[in-house]
Design a protein around this motif. Sequence first.
Motif, PDB file in Angstrom:
ATOM      1  N   ARG A   8      20.522 -32.820  28.045  1.00  0.00           N
ATOM      2  CA  ARG A   8      19.312 -33.635  27.896  1.00  0.00           C
ATOM      3  C   ARG A   8      18.642 -33.432  26.541  1.00  0.00           C
ATOM      4  NH1 ARG A   8      17.005 -32.019  33.870  1.00  0.00           N
ATOM      5  NH2 ARG A   8      18.694 -33.037  35.056  1.00  0.00           N
ATOM      6  N   ARG A   9      17.981 -34.491  26.082  1.00  0.00           N
ATOM      7  CA  ARG A   9      17.289 -34.445  24.803  1.00  0.00           C
ATOM      8  C   ARG A   9      15.810 -34.732  24.999  1.00  0.00           C
ATOM      9  NH1 ARG A   9      20.448 -38.418  20.903  1.00  0.00           N
ATOM     10  NH2 ARG A   9      18.996 -37.489  19.407  1.00  0.00           N
ATOM     11  N   PRO A  10      14.947 -34.077  24.238  1.00  0.00           N
ATOM     12  CA  PRO A  10      13.512 -34.335  24.379  1.00  0.00           C
ATOM     13  C   PRO A  10      13.130 -35.686  23.781  1.00  0.00           C
ATOM     14  CG  PRO A  10      13.908 -32.809  22.576  1.00  0.00           C
ATOM     15  CD  PRO A  10      15.239 -33.022  23.247  1.00  0.00           C
ATOM     16  N   VAL A  11      12.078 -36.257  24.290  1.00  0.00           N
ATOM     17  CA  VAL A  11      11.548 -37.482  23.689  1.00  0.00           C
ATOM     18  C   VAL A  11      10.819 -37.130  22.401  1.00  0.00           C
ATOM     19  CG1 VAL A  11      11.340 -38.816  25.816  1.00  0.00           C
ATOM     20  CG2 VAL A  11       9.467 -37.296  25.119  1.00  0.00           C
ATOM     21  N   ASN A  12      10.607 -38.130  21.560  1.00  0.00           N
ATOM     22  CA  ASN A  12       9.760 -37.961  20.390  1.00  0.00           C
ATOM     23  C   ASN A  12       8.300 -38.022  20.843  1.00  0.00           C
ATOM     24  OD1 ASN A  12      12.093 -37.923  18.802  1.00  0.00           O
ATOM     25  ND2 ASN A  12      12.042 -40.140  18.497  1.00  0.00           N
ATOM     26  N   ASP A  13       7.415 -38.115  19.903  1.00  0.00           N
ATOM     27  CA  ASP A  13       5.998 -38.230  20.242  1.00  0.00           C
ATOM     28  C   ASP A  13       5.738 -39.561  20.959  1.00  0.00           C
ATOM     29  OD1 ASP A  13       3.122 -37.698  20.147  1.00  0.00           O
ATOM     30  OD2 ASP A  13       3.065 -39.243  18.597  1.00  0.00           O
ATOM     31  N   ILE A  14       5.244 -39.481  22.180  1.00  0.00           N
ATOM     32  CA  ILE A  14       4.831 -40.671  22.924  1.00  0.00           C
ATOM     33  C   ILE A  14       3.347 -40.490  23.213  1.00  0.00           C
ATOM     34  CG2 ILE A  14       5.106 -42.017  25.041  1.00  0.00           C
ATOM     35  CD1 ILE A  14       7.999 -41.157  25.147  1.00  0.00           C
ATOM     36  N   SER A  15       2.525 -41.218  22.474  1.00  0.00           N
ATOM     37  CA  SER A  15       1.086 -41.041  22.598  1.00  0.00           C
ATOM     38  C   SER A  15       0.370 -42.290  22.125  1.00  0.00           C
ATOM     39  CB  SER A  15       0.626 -39.827  21.781  1.00  0.00           C
ATOM     40  OG  SER A  15       0.917 -40.010  20.405  1.00  0.00           O
ATOM     41  N   GLY A  16      -0.911 -42.359  22.412  1.00  0.00           N
ATOM     42  CA  GLY A  16      -1.711 -43.496  21.982  1.00  0.00           C
ATOM     43  C   GLY A  16      -2.900 -43.695  22.891  1.00  0.00           C
ATOM     44  N   LYS A  17      -3.474 -44.878  22.809  1.00  0.00           N
ATOM     45  CA  LYS A  17      -4.617 -45.250  23.632  1.00  0.00           C
ATOM     46  C   LYS A  17      -4.133 -45.901  24.926  1.00  0.00           C
ATOM     47  CE  LYS A  17      -8.201 -44.394  20.832  1.00  0.00           C
ATOM     48  NZ  LYS A  17      -9.364 -43.546  21.195  1.00  0.00           N
TER      49      LYS A  17
ATOM     50  N   LEU B 242      -3.920 -40.421  25.186  1.00  0.00           N
ATOM     51  CA  LEU B 242      -2.923 -39.813  26.070  1.00  0.00           C
ATOM     52  C   LEU B 242      -1.716 -39.401  25.253  1.00  0.00           C
ATOM     53  CD1 LEU B 242      -1.762 -39.116  28.894  1.00  0.00           C
ATOM     54  CD2 LEU B 242      -0.886 -41.461  28.995  1.00  0.00           C
ATOM     55  N   THR B 243      -1.267 -38.166  25.460  1.00  0.00           N
ATOM     56  CA  THR B 243      -0.049 -37.647  24.841  1.00  0.00           C
ATOM     57  C   THR B 243       0.873 -37.155  25.947  1.00  0.00           C
ATOM     58  OG1 THR B 243      -1.272 -36.938  22.878  1.00  0.00           O
ATOM     59  CG2 THR B 243       0.896 -35.968  23.222  1.00  0.00           C
ATOM     60  N   VAL B 244       2.074 -37.696  26.019  1.00  0.00           N
ATOM     61  CA  VAL B 244       3.015 -37.318  27.069  1.00  0.00           C
ATOM     62  C   VAL B 244       3.377 -35.840  26.960  1.00  0.00           C
ATOM     63  CG1 VAL B 244       5.384 -37.678  27.906  1.00  0.00           C
ATOM     64  CG2 VAL B 244       3.895 -39.646  27.459  1.00  0.00           C
ATOM     65  N   ALA B 245       3.380 -35.300  25.752  1.00  0.00           N
ATOM     66  CA  ALA B 245       3.715 -33.883  25.569  1.00  0.00           C
ATOM     67  C   ALA B 245       2.765 -32.975  26.339  1.00  0.00           C
ATOM     68  CB  ALA B 245       3.685 -33.530  24.083  1.00  0.00           C
ATOM     69  N   SER B 246       1.538 -33.442  26.578  1.00  0.00           N
ATOM     70  CA  SER B 246       0.568 -32.633  27.317  1.00  0.00           C
ATOM     71  C   SER B 246       0.929 -32.513  28.791  1.00  0.00           C
ATOM     72  CB  SER B 246      -0.834 -33.233  27.186  1.00  0.00           C
ATOM     73  OG  SER B 246      -0.922 -34.474  27.870  1.00  0.00           O
ATOM     74  N   LEU B 247       1.898 -33.300  29.243  1.00  0.00           N
ATOM     75  CA  LEU B 247       2.312 -33.291  30.648  1.00  0.00           C
ATOM     76  C   LEU B 247       3.527 -32.393  30.881  1.00  0.00           C
ATOM     77  CD1 LEU B 247       1.938 -37.120  31.338  1.00  0.00           C
ATOM     78  CD2 LEU B 247       0.328 -35.307  31.939  1.00  0.00           C
TER      79      LEU B 247
ATOM     80  N   TYR C 139      -2.558 -44.672  37.910  1.00  0.00           N
ATOM     81  CA  TYR C 139      -2.145 -43.780  36.828  1.00  0.00           C
ATOM     82  C   TYR C 139      -2.310 -44.507  35.489  1.00  0.00           C
ATOM     83  CZ  TYR C 139       2.274 -46.339  37.586  1.00  0.00           C
ATOM     84  OH  TYR C 139       3.222 -47.315  37.771  1.00  0.00           O
ATOM     85  N   PRO C 140      -2.390 -43.761  34.382  1.00  0.00           N
ATOM     86  CA  PRO C 140      -2.671 -44.400  33.087  1.00  0.00           C
ATOM     87  C   PRO C 140      -1.479 -45.143  32.513  1.00  0.00           C
ATOM     88  CG  PRO C 140      -2.301 -42.057  32.784  1.00  0.00           C
ATOM     89  CD  PRO C 140      -2.304 -42.287  34.279  1.00  0.00           C
ATOM     90  N   SER C 141      -1.780 -46.142  31.698  1.00  0.00           N
ATOM     91  CA  SER C 141      -0.743 -46.858  30.953  1.00  0.00           C
ATOM     92  C   SER C 141      -1.128 -46.900  29.485  1.00  0.00           C
ATOM     93  CB  SER C 141      -0.577 -48.291  31.465  1.00  0.00           C
ATOM     94  OG  SER C 141       0.133 -48.341  32.672  1.00  0.00           O
ATOM     95  N   LEU C 142      -0.213 -46.485  28.622  1.00  0.00           N
ATOM     96  CA  LEU C 142      -0.410 -46.643  27.187  1.00  0.00           C
ATOM     97  C   LEU C 142      -0.358 -48.126  26.844  1.00  0.00           C
ATOM     98  CD1 LEU C 142       1.925 -43.769  25.961  1.00  0.00           C
ATOM     99  CD2 LEU C 142      -0.565 -43.840  25.678  1.00  0.00           C
TER     100      LEU C 142
END
Length: 206
Positions: free
Chosen positions: A62-71, A78-83, A145-148
């Motif tokens: 498996r590979r990590p995602v890049n930065d997935i974040s925004g409003k 919201l930053t997915v890395a925080s999850l 749940y939130p949506s970017l």
Amino acid sequence: MNFGSALRRRSRRPLRVVLPAVVVAAGLALTACGSGGKSSGGGNTLFVTSTAGIDTVPKADRRPVNDISGKTLDGKNLTVASLKGKVVVLNVWGSWCPPCREEAPYFAKVAKDTRAKGVAFVGINTRDANKDLAVAFEKNYGIDYPSLYDPAGNVILNGFPKGSLNPQAIPSTIVLDRSGKIAARSLMAIDEAKLRKMITPLIAEK
């Protein structure tokens, strides 16, 4: 304006969108509103395709995602890395997309059922120039749940490493393991059983 009624009226005819040139040039063959078909990852993705149309990746590959974040649609950051530490379900959707409407009730239900088990759902709303329609969609289907908010597809384009299991259709669903790595993907609308099939093994992982 009754946005719920507007959504239902718009669902009577199929809609397609033209993707930004930058997305096409980058090789993200994102099919608008796909409801089925054979999925393909392309490149050295090291995934296994199941008969249910769900692609999975062995834990070691498996590979990590890049930065997935925004409003988000409600204006929060919201930053997915925080999850990290949770199983994260990323669902790419648009209010204009009939298959997205088909799967929305299942996502709302499973998100509530699995929250206590350490599962976090995050939507990525795309191609909705009118944010109000996207907000109405979530209200109409009970999605809490939130949506970017990603109308131009920038989060989708930049959030996934090249050669990984990335979103290539609307709707698409990507599931991350507790380490934030891509573990499973579907490139079509899915029902409750298929959604749980993607999530349950990752909940049990240590």
